[in-house]
Design a protein around this motif. Sequence first.
Motif, PDB file in Angstrom:
ATOM      1  N   SER A   5       0.886  -1.192   0.168  1.00  0.00           N
ATOM      2  CA  SER A   5      -0.195   0.227  -0.109  1.00  0.00           C
ATOM      3  C   SER A   5       1.021   1.124  -0.023  1.00  0.00           C
ATOM      4  O   SER A   5       0.629   2.273  -0.744  1.00  0.00           O
ATOM      5  N   ILE A   6       1.999   1.330   0.777  1.00  0.00           N
ATOM      6  CA  ILE A   6       2.753   2.472   0.904  1.00  0.00           C
ATOM      7  C   ILE A   6       3.506   2.704  -0.569  1.00  0.00           C
ATOM      8  O   ILE A   6       3.380   3.747  -1.293  1.00  0.00           O
ATOM      9  N   SER A   7       4.045   1.616  -1.357  1.00  0.00           N
ATOM     10  CA  SER A   7       4.533   1.748  -2.439  1.00  0.00           C
ATOM     11  C   SER A   7       3.839   2.166  -3.678  1.00  0.00           C
ATOM     12  O   SER A   7       3.911   2.824  -4.483  1.00  0.00           O
ATOM     13  N   GLY A   8       2.473   1.481  -3.400  1.00  0.00           N
ATOM     14  CA  GLY A   8       1.262   1.783  -4.396  1.00  0.00           C
ATOM     15  C   GLY A   8       0.867   3.358  -4.355  1.00  0.00           C
ATOM     16  O   GLY A   8       0.657   3.784  -5.647  1.00  0.00           O
ATOM     17  N   GLY A   9       0.768   3.761  -3.237  1.00  0.00           N
ATOM     18  CA  GLY A   9       0.649   5.364  -3.123  1.00  0.00           C
ATOM     19  C   GLY A   9       1.762   6.056  -3.880  1.00  0.00           C
ATOM     20  O   GLY A   9       1.715   7.118  -4.700  1.00  0.00           O
ATOM     21  N   ILE A  10       2.903   5.543  -3.408  1.00  0.00           N
ATOM     22  CA  ILE A  10       3.916   6.450  -4.153  1.00  0.00           C
ATOM     23  C   ILE A  10       4.024   6.249  -5.593  1.00  0.00           C
ATOM     24  O   ILE A  10       4.335   7.454  -6.123  1.00  0.00           O
ATOM     25  N   PHE A  11       3.884   5.115  -6.036  1.00  0.00           N
ATOM     26  CA  PHE A  11       3.708   4.918  -7.529  1.00  0.00           C
ATOM     27  C   PHE A  11       2.889   5.773  -8.153  1.00  0.00           C
ATOM     28  O   PHE A  11       3.018   6.310  -9.358  1.00  0.00           O
ATOM     29  N   ILE A  12       1.614   5.695  -7.871  1.00  0.00           N
ATOM     30  CA  ILE A  12       0.559   6.541  -8.406  1.00  0.00           C
ATOM     31  C   ILE A  12       0.834   7.902  -8.361  1.00  0.00           C
ATOM     32  O   ILE A  12       0.816   8.686  -9.300  1.00  0.00           O
ATOM     33  N   SER A  13       1.463   8.541  -7.320  1.00  0.00           N
ATOM     34  CA  SER A  13       1.688   9.789  -7.093  1.00  0.00           C
ATOM     35  C   SER A  13       2.776  10.100  -8.073  1.00  0.00           C
ATOM     36  O   SER A  13       2.716  11.317  -8.772  1.00  0.00           O
ATOM     37  N   LEU A  14       3.786   9.346  -8.251  1.00  0.00           N
ATOM     38  CA  LEU A  14       4.757   9.650  -9.165  1.00  0.00           C
ATOM     39  C   LEU A  14       4.133   9.636 -10.606  1.00  0.00           C
ATOM     40  O   LEU A  14       4.618  10.626 -11.315  1.00  0.00           O
ATOM     41  N   CYS A  15       3.177   8.802 -10.931  1.00  0.00           N
ATOM     42  CA  CYS A  15       2.868   8.695 -12.177  1.00  0.00           C
ATOM     43  C   CYS A  15       1.911   9.954 -12.506  1.00  0.00           C
ATOM     44  O   CYS A  15       2.088  10.520 -13.616  1.00  0.00           O
ATOM     45  N   ASP A  16       1.194  10.608 -11.268  1.00  0.00           N
ATOM     46  CA  ASP A  16       0.380  11.714 -11.462  1.00  0.00           C
ATOM     47  C   ASP A  16       1.536  12.814 -11.858  1.00  0.00           C
ATOM     48  O   ASP A  16       1.185  13.594 -12.946  1.00  0.00           O
ATOM     49  N   ASN A  17       2.538  12.881 -11.105  1.00  0.00           N
ATOM     50  CA  ASN A  17       3.598  14.049 -11.439  1.00  0.00           C
ATOM     51  C   ASN A  17       4.045  14.037 -12.799  1.00  0.00           C
ATOM     52  O   ASN A  17       4.093  15.013 -13.464  1.00  0.00           O
ATOM     53  N   LEU A  18       4.379  12.857 -13.250  1.00  0.00           N
ATOM     54  CA  LEU A  18       4.833  12.636 -14.591  1.00  0.00           C
ATOM     55  C   LEU A  18       3.714  13.121 -15.478  1.00  0.00           C
ATOM     56  O   LEU A  18       3.998  13.907 -16.653  1.00  0.00           O
ATOM     57  N   ALA A  19       2.360  12.650 -15.326  1.00  0.00           N
ATOM     58  CA  ALA A  19       1.490  12.732 -16.366  1.00  0.00           C
ATOM     59  C   ALA A  19       1.227  14.285 -16.759  1.00  0.00           C
ATOM     60  O   ALA A  19       0.812  14.769 -17.501  1.00  0.00           O
ATOM     61  N   ARG A  20       1.490  14.963 -15.274  1.00  0.00           N
ATOM     62  CA  ARG A  20       0.947  16.490 -15.387  1.00  0.00           C
ATOM     63  C   ARG A  20       2.109  16.939 -16.104  1.00  0.00           C
ATOM     64  O   ARG A  20       1.853  18.126 -16.682  1.00  0.00           O
ATOM     65  N   ASN A  21       3.469  16.853 -15.842  1.00  0.00           N
ATOM     66  CA  ASN A  21       4.629  17.695 -16.056  1.00  0.00           C
ATOM     67  C   ASN A  21       5.267  16.974 -17.280  1.00  0.00           C
ATOM     68  O   ASN A  21       6.164  17.839 -17.982  1.00  0.00           O
ATOM     69  N   LEU A  22       5.110  15.924 -17.956  1.00  0.00           N
ATOM     70  CA  LEU A  22       5.872  15.645 -18.994  1.00  0.00           C
ATOM     71  C   LEU A  22       5.799  15.959 -20.160  1.00  0.00           C
ATOM     72  O   LEU A  22       6.602  16.352 -20.951  1.00  0.00           O
ATOM     73  N   PHE A  23       4.268  16.275 -20.507  1.00  0.00           N
ATOM     74  CA  PHE A  23       4.241  16.955 -21.884  1.00  0.00           C
ATOM     75  C   PHE A  23       3.437  18.319 -21.536  1.00  0.00           C
ATOM     76  O   PHE A  23       2.250  18.543 -22.174  1.00  0.00           O
ATOM     77  N   TYR A  24       3.858  18.855 -20.447  1.00  0.00           N
ATOM     78  CA  TYR A  24       3.271  20.216 -20.119  1.00  0.00           C
ATOM     79  C   TYR A  24       2.865  21.023 -21.422  1.00  0.00           C
ATOM     80  O   TYR A  24       4.010  21.261 -22.224  1.00  0.00           O
ATOM     81  N   PRO A  25       1.941  21.844 -21.547  1.00  0.00           N
ATOM     82  CA  PRO A  25       0.745  22.091 -20.748  1.00  0.00           C
ATOM     83  C   PRO A  25      -0.292  20.676 -20.919  1.00  0.00           C
ATOM     84  O   PRO A  25      -1.371  20.959 -20.529  1.00  0.00           O
TER      85      PRO A  25
END
Lengths: 327, 260
Positions: A275-295
Amino acid sequence: MKKKIFYFLVMLVFISNTIFSLFYNLDSKELINSIKNKQYSSSEYKIFTQIRIPRTFATYFVGAGLSLVGCVLQSIFLNPLCEGYTLGISSSAGLGVILGTILNLPFTKFFNSLLGITISLVVIYLLILISKKTIDIGFVLTGIVVNFLFSSISILITLFFDQYKINYVLLWLLGSFSYLDINYFYPLWFIIILGIIIILFYSSSMDIVVLGKEKSNSLGVDEQKIKNVLIITSAVITAICVSLTGVISFVGIIIPNTVKIFTGIKHKNWFIWSSISGGIFISLCDNLARNLFYPIEIPISVLTGIVGSLFFIVYLIRGNFYGNTKN
Amino acid sequence: MEILKIEDLYSGYKNFIVLKNINLKISEGEFVGLIGPNASGKSTLFKTIVRILKIQKGKILLYQKDIKKYKFKDLAKIVAFSSKITDYSLNFKVKEFLVLARYPWGFLNDDFDFILSELELKELLYKTLKELSSGELQRVLVTQALLQTPKLLLLDEPVSHLDIAHQIKILDKLKKFNLENKLTILASFHELNLASEYCDKLILLFNGEIKNQGLPSEVLDYKTIEEIYNTKVIVKENPISKKPYVFPVPIIWRNNDKKN
């Protein structure tokens, strides 16, 4: 030793990721000033409290919930490829939520997710009936069929009743945190946490449940009761996560299977660290999803889907992830 | 003292009854063997005693108390059953797997070095179950049941598929626990001669009914065995233990027998 390094790395990533997702692209001096001077109307302060904090929290809770559900389903069906997405539970919950939204049922979003819970519960119990007849990969295939069925029905319903929302629904079926509704999120993370606590409470009995009905009965464990409690809890968690963010794929396979290499088969450790790593993984993915091809913000399932498919392929080549632990 | 008493028991699966009219008594400290051909109901009897299957008619009394009145956990403190396990559980390490036996006791009293050294498992503790040979796995399963520290131990074919050395090794240890710790054992056997050597009492099941029970010399009568197993046998006495020994007679020798 391997375990300790793993735990340390997880914590390191957790801290840096939290800082990143809370403060990235935000003028922190301005923010501190506005907190000091009690200027609660400043834009920095508003972004921080109304977007950044809830979104970071949501990524952690949804990720933790979804990977924990993956763990539970894998140990109940004794199959490492099970999770809310591959078994079609996410998309059945999604159908419930979409039905509620599109048909404008006189309920709030919360009740829409209840509709999702009911549908997904029915699906799980049907799957249990099927699991007695098919095994292993055939069972996962059933789940994928279910998944397609429910996604297609969702799209069909949208086209039929409110075709202007089709874009929204299509995006939502791929999962995204950008539609996060704060008013709706705050009462719900509490339920996700409650579900996680219930699952962790039963985690040590799961060691015995996976031995099979005969062995668990003779060790004094009411296997059926535990399975029922865990299945209902998993359905609730899945449905709430889905109603918050849409359908996020493969987290429940990637995270539990990876974590298991480090923690071994003992369920308590496995559940907690998943559960800890799952939270971190999704949070990382969300950061990537937001910033990778900004805007442009990409749906989160695009990222998890890429990682997840690679995982599937490796699994099919190697055959088995378990029992390779050595310390 | 009586530990287990079964009265007029009928039990089985949803739509068909396997066990019919079972009556038996087991006293404390006895080593009882359960014999009978395949599908005679041996495993069903075990499963009914540990409440995996529902009793359809009749009663099972454990220490004069109906087993339905026991909680699952309390029953597990008295009765241990070494059953089959799922393939998934083969991923456990031996040590992790053995510790699970202490679950009904709340994982208290983990000091089981004694049992481990008795069954020579110490060097296996950090292997996973799937790395073990079938003899070692069988020993681990029996050990786990022993670690549950039961009063009554149910063993479903503890020595099947093993070579003779492993069979004797496991049964010797069980006999030792039986004699020294007054552990009551009910075990099923395919090998009639092993059952005869080690058991104080035998129960012969056939088609879900008890055909015969009593001392090995009473049960292993050649007429009954020939009738039930549908094969020719001769029963002689083991010269050292004075227990009956069943010799099967292959078909090529049967004609010669008639001539003489």
